[in-house]
Write a protein that holds these residues in place. Structure first.
Motif, short mmCIF file in Angstrom:
data_model
loop_
_atom_site.label_atom_id
_atom_site.label_comp_id
_atom_site.label_asym_id
_atom_site.label_seq_id
_atom_site.Cartn_x
_atom_site.Cartn_y
_atom_site.Cartn_z
N GLY A 263 0.80 -1.23 0.00
CA GLY A 263 0.00 0.00 0.00
C GLY A 263 0.83 1.28 0.00
N LYS A 264 1.96 1.26 -0.70
CA LYS A 264 2.84 2.44 -0.71
C LYS A 264 2.17 3.65 -1.38
CE LYS A 264 6.31 0.11 -2.58
NZ LYS A 264 5.81 -1.28 -2.49
N GLU A 265 1.46 3.42 -2.50
CA GLU A 265 0.83 4.57 -3.16
C GLU A 265 -0.35 5.10 -2.34
OE1 GLU A 265 -0.92 6.20 -7.41
OE2 GLU A 265 0.01 4.22 -7.32
N ILE A 266 -1.07 4.22 -1.66
CA ILE A 266 -2.16 4.68 -0.79
C ILE A 266 -1.59 5.60 0.30
CG2 ILE A 266 -3.84 3.93 0.94
CD1 ILE A 266 -4.32 1.45 -0.78
N MET A 267 -0.44 5.22 0.87
CA MET A 267 0.20 6.06 1.87
C MET A 267 0.64 7.38 1.26
SD MET A 267 1.19 6.65 4.91
CE MET A 267 1.04 5.09 5.80
N ALA A 268 1.20 7.34 0.05
CA ALA A 268 1.65 8.57 -0.61
C ALA A 268 0.48 9.52 -0.85
CB ALA A 268 2.34 8.23 -1.93
N GLN A 269 -0.64 8.98 -1.32
CA GLN A 269 -1.82 9.83 -1.56
C GLN A 269 -2.35 10.41 -0.25
OE1 GLN A 269 -4.91 8.17 -3.99
NE2 GLN A 269 -3.50 7.34 -5.51
N SER A 270 -2.32 9.61 0.82
CA SER A 270 -2.79 10.08 2.12
C SER A 270 -1.92 11.23 2.63
CB SER A 270 -2.79 8.92 3.12
OG SER A 270 -3.64 7.88 2.69
N ILE A 271 -0.61 11.10 2.45
CA ILE A 271 0.30 12.17 2.86
C ILE A 271 0.00 13.44 2.07
CG2 ILE A 271 2.72 12.91 2.82
CD1 ILE A 271 3.47 9.99 3.44
N HIS A 272 -0.19 13.28 0.76
CA HIS A 272 -0.51 14.45 -0.08
C HIS A 272 -1.78 15.15 0.40
CE1 HIS A 272 -1.41 16.89 -3.64
NE2 HIS A 272 -2.62 16.35 -3.63
N ASN A 273 -2.83 14.38 0.66
CA ASN A 273 -4.11 14.97 1.06
C ASN A 273 -4.07 15.61 2.43
OD1 ASN A 273 -5.75 14.60 -1.23
ND2 ASN A 273 -6.03 12.44 -0.76
N ALA A 274 -3.10 15.24 3.26
CA ALA A 274 -2.97 15.85 4.59
C ALA A 274 -1.93 16.96 4.61
CB ALA A 274 -2.60 14.77 5.62
N SER A 275 -1.33 17.27 3.45
CA SER A 275 -0.24 18.23 3.39
C SER A 275 -0.73 19.60 2.92
CB SER A 275 0.84 17.72 2.43
OG SER A 275 0.41 17.87 1.08
N LEU A 276 0.20 20.56 2.95
CA LEU A 276 -0.10 21.90 2.46
C LEU A 276 -0.22 21.94 0.94
CD1 LEU A 276 2.33 23.94 4.76
CD2 LEU A 276 -0.13 23.60 5.06
N TYR A 277 0.14 20.83 0.29
CA TYR A 277 0.08 20.75 -1.18
C TYR A 277 -1.23 20.11 -1.65
CZ TYR A 277 5.07 21.88 -1.25
OH TYR A 277 6.28 22.50 -1.11
N ASN A 278 -2.18 19.89 -0.75
CA ASN A 278 -3.37 19.11 -1.11
C ASN A 278 -4.29 19.81 -2.11
OD1 ASN A 278 -4.48 21.07 0.53
ND2 ASN A 278 -5.33 19.67 2.02
N LYS A 279 -4.12 21.11 -2.31
CA LYS A 279 -4.93 21.81 -3.31
C LYS A 279 -4.36 21.62 -4.72
CE LYS A 279 -7.64 23.60 -0.17
NZ LYS A 279 -8.98 23.02 0.03
N GLY A 280 -3.12 21.18 -4.78
CA GLY A 280 -2.48 20.97 -6.08
C GLY A 280 -2.65 19.54 -6.56
N PRO A 281 -2.10 19.22 -7.73
CA PRO A 281 -2.26 17.88 -8.30
C PRO A 281 -1.39 16.84 -7.58
CG PRO A 281 -0.87 19.23 -9.71
CD PRO A 281 -1.38 20.13 -8.63
N PHE A 282 -1.78 15.59 -7.74
CA PHE A 282 -0.97 14.45 -7.31
C PHE A 282 -0.63 13.66 -8.56
CE2 PHE A 282 -0.47 9.99 -6.20
CZ PHE A 282 0.39 10.05 -5.10
N VAL A 283 0.64 13.67 -8.94
CA VAL A 283 1.07 13.04 -10.19
C VAL A 283 1.96 11.85 -9.85
CG1 VAL A 283 2.31 13.35 -12.36
CG2 VAL A 283 0.95 15.22 -11.43
N ALA A 284 1.57 10.67 -10.34
CA ALA A 284 2.31 9.44 -10.07
C ALA A 284 3.11 9.01 -11.29
CB ALA A 284 1.33 8.33 -9.66
N VAL A 285 4.37 8.68 -11.06
CA VAL A 285 5.27 8.20 -12.12
C VAL A 285 5.83 6.85 -11.69
CG1 VAL A 285 7.29 8.69 -13.51
CG2 VAL A 285 5.94 10.58 -12.58
N ASN A 286 5.70 5.84 -12.54
CA ASN A 286 6.24 4.52 -12.22
C ASN A 286 7.48 4.28 -13.08
OD1 ASN A 286 6.78 1.69 -12.07
ND2 ASN A 286 4.69 1.38 -11.33
#
Length: 570
Positions: A263-286
């Motif tokens: 669940g690494k990406e789930i954790m990454a998305q959760s961190i983003h949504n709880a951060s000061l950057y949550n109004k901006g995009p979340f872009v994932a690169v594999n």
């Protein structure tokens, strides 16, 4: 026919308010309007009522009304026009221009009172000389007084006579009984129209937000997971979430390490949504999904004609797409060494240059990396740059494997079962009852595929046994090994003593870095070896001074004995 005289300071106010009075009174009352300096104003006004537009108008013209009933109007903001002010960005400084200091300050007070307080008003009128040179001005119908240097004029039209004054006026004229129903209907009609406009505007905003959301979703530029969607009650999971919540408040890089399916990406998305950057995009690169030749153009973008096959208009890269948001670098351990240098430079300088271009583009991006590899070991072997590792590994998080989460296994299994039940109508059993015959097997299995494997098994079971609790016999054969307490049976790997000792040492070292307790049972599960064999290897490592045990149930620790190579010489 009764006569009403209306007196104002200026022509704009006189015209607007007289039009309002005609709309209300129609032909029942003779309405005459004057400005205070009009040459036609009589020395002695004869009327049933004199209505002054303001206190200033009363001061200037009361001498003409010695034997007449007078009334000073209360005037309100023209609410049909104030919607224009919502287009002004919050915090903008504007001039509020009116004809007199008192009316200017009163207009500002009224605007703030009705909630239009997101902009900063600076009073301006012909009698004032001390006001800032601003590019935008707001005026209630007094455009002629706006200074020449103003570039943008927003006219909210003249303030009109307030309904409370209209009621007093009708009482004085003896017409309230005739107009009460009309006034109520007219007032309610305006409210309904404004409510409709507001409702349509809100719906339009919702539609636009949904379009933006779907667009982000299509481009994989949105984070849908939050910390409350991470299922589990085990101490190791709760501790991991607690650390991640604190890390979310920082803008430093995060490195999430863990096995595949944890669940690494789930954790990454959760961190983003709880951060000061949550109004901006979340872009994932594999990184595992991109070839080395495409990495630079995909991450940094390119200018028109940068290479054969490039789009005519060029393209933005993932870094630009993630600007003011979060860039999730998944499988960062797969990044090629030559590209790691370029990635490090971008993280250090916070600017990128498109392929084929010469312009540096500043970026404000929070970076979260993730890997299922041991990056520290890769650094020792020269397969991952040390400087990039430390640039990424400012805030490290370890995602615990499922086998370390105890009864979270059952919590997750039941949650996946509920999801299957929502899809298939023929699933009728409760989640509590469904797993009752196989709970012990689930708890004893090592789950090498982690949460993803568990989800697949639940789907497998609900397909074969949708309407009743499954019997252990329908489970795949690998589960039977654990249930029957066999010494790892088919899963046991052929491994030399030296290889096993090296693996044990590496696992203990990794657990120590993450402050996780580890013992022979968990090592046996991780390495797919009989517990008695693991015990013998541990004793040998202790005798050689490479490992020692903490008191009680504290688990194993590596010693300070330094090996000469990247592997301990056993």
């Amino acid at each position: 026919m009764k006569t009403l005289v209306f007196i104002a300071m200026g022509e704009n106010t006189a015209a607007a308010c007289t039009q309002q009075l005609h709309k209300i009174l129609g032909s029942r009352v003779n309405i005459i309007a004057y400005t205070v300096d009009a040459p036609s104003i009589p020395v002695q006004i004869k009327a049933d009522l004199v209505l002054f537009a303001s206190h200033e108008a009363y001061i200037h013209a009361k001498k003409y009304c010695q034997k007449t009933v007078t009334l000073i109007a209360r005037r309100s903001i023209n609410y049909h026009e104030v919607g224009k002010l919502f287009s002004i960005p919050a915090g903008t400084d504007v001039l509020l221009v009116n004809d007199l200091p008192d009316s200017t300050n009163r207009t500002i007070a009224l605007l703030q009172m009705i909630g239009i307080d997101h902009i900063n008003y600076h009073p301006c009128c012909p009698q004032m000389t001390d006001y800032p040179r601003l590019t935008t001005a707001v005026t209630p119908g007094e455009r002629q007084f706006v200074p020449d240097f103003v570039e943008n004029i927003i006219d909210i039209k003249t303030r009109l006579i307030d309904i409370t004054t209209i009621v007093e006026m009708l009482l004085q004229l003896g017409f309230l009984h005739l107009y009460a129903d009309f006034l109520s209907a007219d007032y309610v009609r305006d409210i309904i129209r404004l409510t409709k406009d507001s409702y349509h505007a809100v719906n339009k905003i919702k539609q636009l937000r949904e379009i933006v959301y779907q667009k982000k979703l299509e481009n994989n530029n949105i984070a849908i997971y939050t910390f409350d969607k991470i299922w589990g009650k085990s101490a190791v999971v709760l501790d991991t979430i607690d650390r991640a919540k604190k890390m979310a408040l920082s803008d430093s890089s995060v490195l999430i390490e863990g096995e595949s399916g944890t669940g690494k990406e789930i954790m990454a998305q959760s961190i983003h949504n709880a951060s000061l950057y949550n109004k901006g995009p979340f872009v994932a690169v594999n990184f595992a999904a991109l070839s080395e030749s495409l990495l630079e153009s995909e991450l940094f973008g390119y200018v028109p004609g940068a290479f054969t096959g490039a789009k005519r208009e060029g393209a933005t890269g993932f870094f630009e797409e993630a600007n003011h948001g979060t860039l999730f670098l998944d499988e960062i351990g797969d990044a090629p060494l030559p590209f790691q240098i370029k990635l490090l430079r971008v993280l250090q300088e916070k600017q990128i240059r498109r392929v084929g271009g010469n312009k540096m583009i500043p970026i404000d991006v929070r970076v979260i990396g993730a890997t299922n590899k041991d990056l520290e070991a890769m650094v020792i072997k020269g397969k991952f740059r040390k400087d990039l590792y430390y640039r990424l590994n400012v805030l490290p998080i370890r995602m615990p494997p499922l086998r370390e989460r105890g009864r979270d296994i059952l919590i997750l299994a039941k949650a996946f079962y509920q999801q299957q039940a929502m899809k298939h109508k023929n699933i009728k059993c409760t989640a509590e009852k469904y797993f009752q015959m196989i709970d012990p097997i689930f708890l004893n299995y090592s789950w090498p595929g982690n949460i993803r494997e568990l989800e697949n098994i639940v789907e497998y079971l609900t397909t074969l046994s949708p309407d009743m609790p499954p019997d252990k016999r329908i489970l795949p054969s690998k589960f039977h090994v654990f249930h029957e307490n066999k010494p790892w049976g088919e899963e046991q790997k052929s491994i030399t003593v030296k290889e096993l000792k090296e693996s044990i040492y590496d696992e203990v070292a990794k657990a120590n870095r993450w402050h996780i307790s580890i013992g022979r049972r968990s090592l046996a599960e991780k390495l797919h070896q009989p517990e008695n064999r693991i015990r013998l290897m541990i004793e040998s490592l202790k005798q050689d001074g490479y490992l020692f045990s903490r008191r009680g149930r504290g688990g194993l620790l590596i010693s300070n004995k330094k090996p000469d190579t990247d592997k301990v010489n056993f």
